[in-house]
Each structure stands twice: as structure tokens, then as C-alpha cells.
Design a protein around this motif. Structure first.
Motif, PDB file in Angstrom:
ATOM      1  N   CYS A  63       0.847  -1.195   0.000  1.00 11.23           N
ATOM      2  CA  CYS A  63       0.000   0.000   0.000  1.00 11.23           C
ATOM      3  C   CYS A  63       0.883   1.245   0.000  1.00 11.23           C
ATOM      4  N   ASP A  79      -4.746   1.477  -1.979  1.00 14.88           N
ATOM      5  CA  ASP A  79      -5.011   0.422  -0.990  1.00 14.88           C
ATOM      6  C   ASP A  79      -4.380  -0.910  -1.386  1.00 14.88           C
ATOM      7  N   GLU A  82      -6.270  -4.042  -0.194  1.00 15.38           N
ATOM      8  CA  GLU A  82      -6.947  -3.960   1.098  1.00 15.38           C
ATOM      9  C   GLU A  82      -8.348  -3.362   0.873  1.00 15.38           C
ATOM     10  N   PRO A  83      -9.294  -3.585   1.797  1.00 19.85           N
ATOM     11  CA  PRO A  83     -10.624  -2.989   1.621  1.00 19.85           C
ATOM     12  C   PRO A  83     -10.537  -1.476   1.397  1.00 19.85           C
ATOM     13  N   SER A  84     -11.371  -0.975   0.504  1.00 17.08           N
ATOM     14  CA  SER A  84     -11.302   0.428   0.099  1.00 17.08           C
ATOM     15  C   SER A  84     -11.309   1.384   1.296  1.00 17.08           C
ATOM     16  N   THR A  86      -9.075   1.668   3.710  1.00 20.91           N
ATOM     17  CA  THR A  86      -8.497   1.201   4.974  1.00 20.91           C
ATOM     18  C   THR A  86      -6.974   1.315   5.029  1.00 20.91           C
ATOM     19  N   GLY A 124     -10.165  -6.366  10.620  1.00 20.22           N
ATOM     20  CA  GLY A 124     -11.375  -5.574  10.437  1.00 20.22           C
ATOM     21  C   GLY A 124     -11.013  -4.202   9.881  1.00 20.22           C
ATOM     22  N   ALA A 125     -12.006  -3.500   9.358  1.00 19.81           N
ATOM     23  CA  ALA A 125     -11.752  -2.205   8.717  1.00 19.81           C
ATOM     24  C   ALA A 125     -11.103  -1.216   9.686  1.00 19.81           C
ATOM     25  N   GLY A 126     -11.661  -1.087  10.886  1.00 18.36           N
ATOM     26  CA  GLY A 126     -11.102  -0.157  11.862  1.00 18.36           C
ATOM     27  C   GLY A 126      -9.686  -0.518  12.269  1.00 18.36           C
ATOM     28  N   LEU A 128      -7.496  -2.141  10.445  1.00 21.45           N
ATOM     29  CA  LEU A 128      -6.585  -1.843   9.337  1.00 21.45           C
ATOM     30  C   LEU A 128      -6.253  -0.359   9.275  1.00 21.45           C
ATOM     31  N   VAL A 129      -7.275   0.475   9.420  1.00 20.06           N
ATOM     32  CA  VAL A 129      -7.040   1.925   9.406  1.00 20.06           C
ATOM     33  C   VAL A 129      -6.031   2.308  10.478  1.00 20.06           C
TER      34      VAL A 129
END
Length: 229
Positions: A63, A79, A82-84, A86, A124-126, A128-129
Motif C-alpha cells: 500500500c 489500498d 486492502e478494503p477500500s 483502509t 477488520g476495517a477499523g 486496518l485503518v
């Protein structure tokens, strides 16, 4: 100096010249390898992704994000699977929101790639962020940074007999002296000033005071120089 030039940035912060800066975090068994590169243009920024894809060819994600230009006009992120939203955007925000000194957010000419080796535990999304943001922020905490300043070069034609004293007086007043030149009839003292009207006006006044108005400051070109933070 016209209004367009006055509106341009005269300083920003960037990575010190030298090799890429690296830092690694392990978060819930996933490895996050962060690499920072000083990047004055998009080609240099994108080459970091290419280089790390080759080096870490077995990693799942590479990324990236970069900010380029004194006015930070070029901003990109990816990304890379990775999920958009994140990875690339949190990485970009870690760059553009970085406070380099006293609430100044001026980081630019820098690219970053975070190489991730998946450890088998979904974040999870959070998660990853937070992981990608923390990876970049931590790397920046440890990275050598410099201030990049746009300076206006100015020349003073001084009689040979007075040049040494005048140069010492200017240095004592805090001015940055550039390369000195010598001609048959005079010495050319060069001063590097912040490229803004106030600084140049002050320098004109200081020179007039030091020389009783006998010498003048001639404006020349500009150049960007690195100054320690």
C-alpha cells in the motif's frame, strides 16, 4: 515580486537526503514494513512501489501514499487490495496531517509504502485503518527530517578593501552568505534571503545602514536548500 509568486510556499518539511528510512511493526501477527523515500516527483515516488514489489515479492499488499510539491498539490494513495479506504487514505492522512513543528502541517516531497505480510488474524476495517496509520506515524517519528526553504540569492558589489568587514557584519546580523565572487574592481558578496518581500526589504535597509547607502542589493535567482529542523 508579483502576487502569484508571493502566494507560493517558501518553506516545507521533508525527509533528509539519504537512503530510504525503514521501520517495522507487528500487529496481531501481521508484519507492517514501512519505507519512506524522499520524492521530488511522481516518478521517484512510484519507483518506491516498484522497488518494494520486487524486494518483497511474496507479500500480499504494498500500500502506498505520497505528497509532492512545496504547495503539496500532488497527493496520491493506493489500498493495493486492502478494503477500500483502509490503507492508502489513512497513510496519506498521516503524511498531510503530520505536525512538524508547533502545529505546522507542511510535510511534502515524501512517499511511503507499507508492505503487509498477513498473519492469519483479520483486523477488520477499523483495525486496518489504525494499523496503517500507526505504521506511517511511527516511521515518521523516527525519520530524519529537514526544512526545505526557498531562498532568494542577492548580490552586493563591494570594494575589495571593505568586503571582509561587510561580510562579517552581515554574518553577525544573522544573514546566510552564499559563494563569494571576485572581479578586478570589486568583490561580489552573495546573500541568501527568505524569498518574501519583508525579508528583502529588511535586507535593503540593513545594507544601507551598514554602508551609509553607498552599496545596493541586487536580486538574483532563487533556489531550494535544506535547513536542519
Amino acid at each position: 515580486m508579483d502576487n502569484e509568486e508571493d502566494s507560493r510556499a517558501t518553506r516545507y518539511t521533508t525527509l533528509a537526503a539519504g537512503p530510504d528510512h525503514r521501520h517495522e511493526l507487528e500487529i496481531r501477527r501481521s508484519r507492517f514494513i514501512t519505507v519512506l523515500r524522499r520524492s521530488p516527483d511522481e516518478e521517484t515516488a512510484r519507483s518506491l512501489v516498484t522497488d518494494l514489489r520486487r524486494e518483497f515479492h511474496d507479500a500480499r499488499h504494498h500500500c502506498s501514499a505520497f505528497v509532492i510539491g512545496p504547495d503539496r498539490m500532488i497527493q496520491r494513495s493506493s489500498d493495493d487490495g486492502e478494503p477500500s479506504g483502509t490503507a492508502g487514505i489513512p497513510m496519506l492522512e498521516a503524511l498531510i496531517k503530520r505536525e512538524t513543528a508547533a502545529t505546522v502541517t507542511d510535510l511534502s516531497d515524501i512517499s511511503v509504502v507499507v508492505v503487509r505480510y498477513f498473519g492469519g488474524i483479520l483486523l477488520g476495517a477499523g483495525g486496518l485503518v489504525r494499523a496503517y496509520s500507526e505504521s506511517v506515524s511511527t516511521a515518521l517519528d523516527l525519520a530524519p527530517l529537514v526544512q526545505r526553504r526557498r531562498l532568494r540569492l542577492c548580490a552586493i558589489n563591494s570594494p575589495h578593501a571593505d568586503a571582509g568587514r561587510l561580510e562579517n557584519d552581515l554574518r553577525s546580523a544573522g544573514y546566510v552568505m552564499a559563494e563569494t565572487g571576485y572581479e578586478p574592481r570589486h568583490t561580489i558578496l552573495r546573500v541568501a534571503l527568505p524569498d518574501d518581500d519583508a525579508a528583502i526589504s529588511e535586507a535593503h535597509a540593513r545594507l544601507a545602514s551598514l554602508t551609509s547607502g553607498n552599496l545596493e542589493l541586487r536580486l538574483q535567482g532563487t533556489e531550494w536548500v535544506d535547513v536542519p529542523c
